[in-house]
Design a protein around this motif. Structure first.
Motif, mmCIF file in Angstrom:
data_model
loop_
_atom_site.group_PDB
_atom_site.id
_atom_site.type_symbol
_atom_site.label_atom_id
_atom_site.label_comp_id
_atom_site.label_asym_id
_atom_site.label_seq_id
_atom_site.Cartn_x
_atom_site.Cartn_y
_atom_site.Cartn_z
ATOM 1 N N VAL A 222 -5.017 0.498 7.727
ATOM 2 C CA VAL A 222 -6.170 1.047 8.451
ATOM 3 C C VAL A 222 -5.711 1.656 9.769
ATOM 4 C CG1 VAL A 222 -8.303 0.435 9.653
ATOM 5 C CG2 VAL A 222 -7.853 -0.463 7.364
ATOM 6 N N VAL B 69 -4.416 -5.849 5.678
ATOM 7 C CA VAL B 69 -5.168 -4.606 5.595
ATOM 8 C C VAL B 69 -5.191 -3.865 6.934
ATOM 9 C CG1 VAL B 69 -7.411 -5.631 6.123
ATOM 10 C CG2 VAL B 69 -7.295 -3.620 4.651
ATOM 11 N N TYR C 226 0.837 -1.206 0.000
ATOM 12 C CA TYR C 226 0.000 0.000 0.000
ATOM 13 C C TYR C 226 0.870 1.255 0.000
ATOM 14 C CZ TYR C 226 -3.556 -3.309 1.647
ATOM 15 O OH TYR C 226 -4.406 -4.381 1.775
ATOM 16 N N LEU D 241 -10.523 -1.449 1.822
ATOM 17 C CA LEU D 241 -10.347 -0.532 2.950
ATOM 18 C C LEU D 241 -11.620 0.118 3.457
ATOM 19 C CD1 LEU D 241 -7.103 1.301 1.783
ATOM 20 C CD2 LEU D 241 -7.293 -0.440 3.546
#
Length: 336
Positions: free
Chosen positions: A34, A30, A13, A59
């Protein structure tokens, strides 16, 4: 109000805020982006809004759970793959009116339901053609009491092993449609799926709405995922199966997927376990919809899947009590 753009790459990311250095988060689940965005939001006077595009469906739900607003960019922004984080952040700053605000209780493609439904309907003739050729599995065809269990949105380090444990105890096969970025972060979990003799399939690199992508973007979504899954499985196997996120399809997309060598797998029984209605409701949804040849959609990732794990024994025993045999995808009618 400040805007953060989040893009995805082959390694993970990228988070961009206008006027700040881009942050790179590699080979992580993920949870890490976050958590970082929640940290930035807490430190931002006036709050933080995150901008993603329709090639990134990972997301929005966890960010909504953290109380962070999310805006979605639609074509032409992700027309040839995911948009860079810097572009998304700048869109938020300069053209927020061109973006779609995602409701906290909605889904990634909120606001495009009619368009997606129309594309699905237009795809029906190509679906039939590919199914007859063994290049697409839709579910609910045939007369034999055969069904397939499928799980989306993993691998998840907590819930995928728990699902595998239930399947092992009940000697039941299943297919796991894995997100490439999650597989990159958790290759050992993918290896465990493969070592258990279960089917490993692709759910794209970043849970993308594939009809929005051009040829290069589609090739990246499918190619990156296939490479990571094959490496994680450790046995040189080629990935055969694709589950398009949201079931999103168009005639052109279905033909492009077929040309890539992948078999598209849809479903006809949706447990909607992502809504967490309780294990008994999940099991009843499956058992009330099932018919010969059904493909059952459940989830082993994308959030808290403890209810799915709890419901799975009742699903398996209930199917068998009704005379159904749980089989691999390639044993269903219209499978290659």
């Amino acid at each position: 109000m400040r805007f953060a753009g989040v893009g995805v790459t082959r390694e993970g990311y990228r988070i961009a805020l206008p006027g700040a250095p881009v942050e790179v988060l590699e080979r992580c689940g993920v949870e890490r982006p976050v958590a970082r965005l929640a940290e930035l939001a807490a430190r931002t006077p006036g709050g933080l809004t995150v901008v993603v595009d329709s090639a990134n469906g990972l997301l929005d739900a966890p960010l909504a759970g953290a109380g962070i607003p999310v805006l979605r960019a639609d074509p032409p922004v992700p027309a040839d793959g995911g948009a860079p984080a810097e572009v998304l952040a700048e869109l938020g700053r300069t053209r927020p009116g061109s973006l779609t605000a995602l409701p906290s209780a909605g889904w990634t493609m909120s606001g495009r339901e009619e368009e997606i439904a129309a594309a699905d309907r237009a795809s029906a003739p190509v679906e039939r053609e590919l199914a007859l050729a063994g290049r697409l599995v839709a579910g609910g065809t045939g007369s034999e009491p055969l069904v397939a269990l499928t799980f989306d949105d993993g691998p998840d380090p907590e819930f995928t092993p728990r699902v595998l444990d239930v399947l092992r105890r009940h000697d039941a096969p299943a297919a796991f449609f894995c997100i490439g970025l999650q597989a990159l972060a958790h290759p050992g979990v993918v290896r465990r799926i493969a070592d258990a003799g279960q089917t490993v399939g692709s759910h794209t690199w970043s849970h993308a709405y594939l009809p929005d992508l051009g040829p290069t973007g589609l090739a990246r979504q499918l190619g990156h995922t296939g490479e990571v899954l094959a490496e994680a499985c450790g046995d040189g196997r080629a990935i055969r199966w694709l589950r398009p996120p949201y079931g999103g399809r168009s005639p052109a997309l279905l033909r492009a997927v077929d040309a890539s060598g992948l078999v598209t797998v849809l479903w006809d029984v949706d447990a909607k376990d992502w809504s967490r209605p309780g294990p008994a409701v999940i099991a009843e949804r499956v058992l009330s919809q099932v018919r010969p040849g059904s493909v059952i959609l459940m989830h082993d990732g994308g959030g808290d899947r403890s209810q799915t794990v709890a419901a799975l024994p009742a699903v398996i025993t209930g199917l068998r009590a009704r005379g159904y045999r749980i089989v691999d995808l390639d044993a269903l009618p219209a499978a290659a």
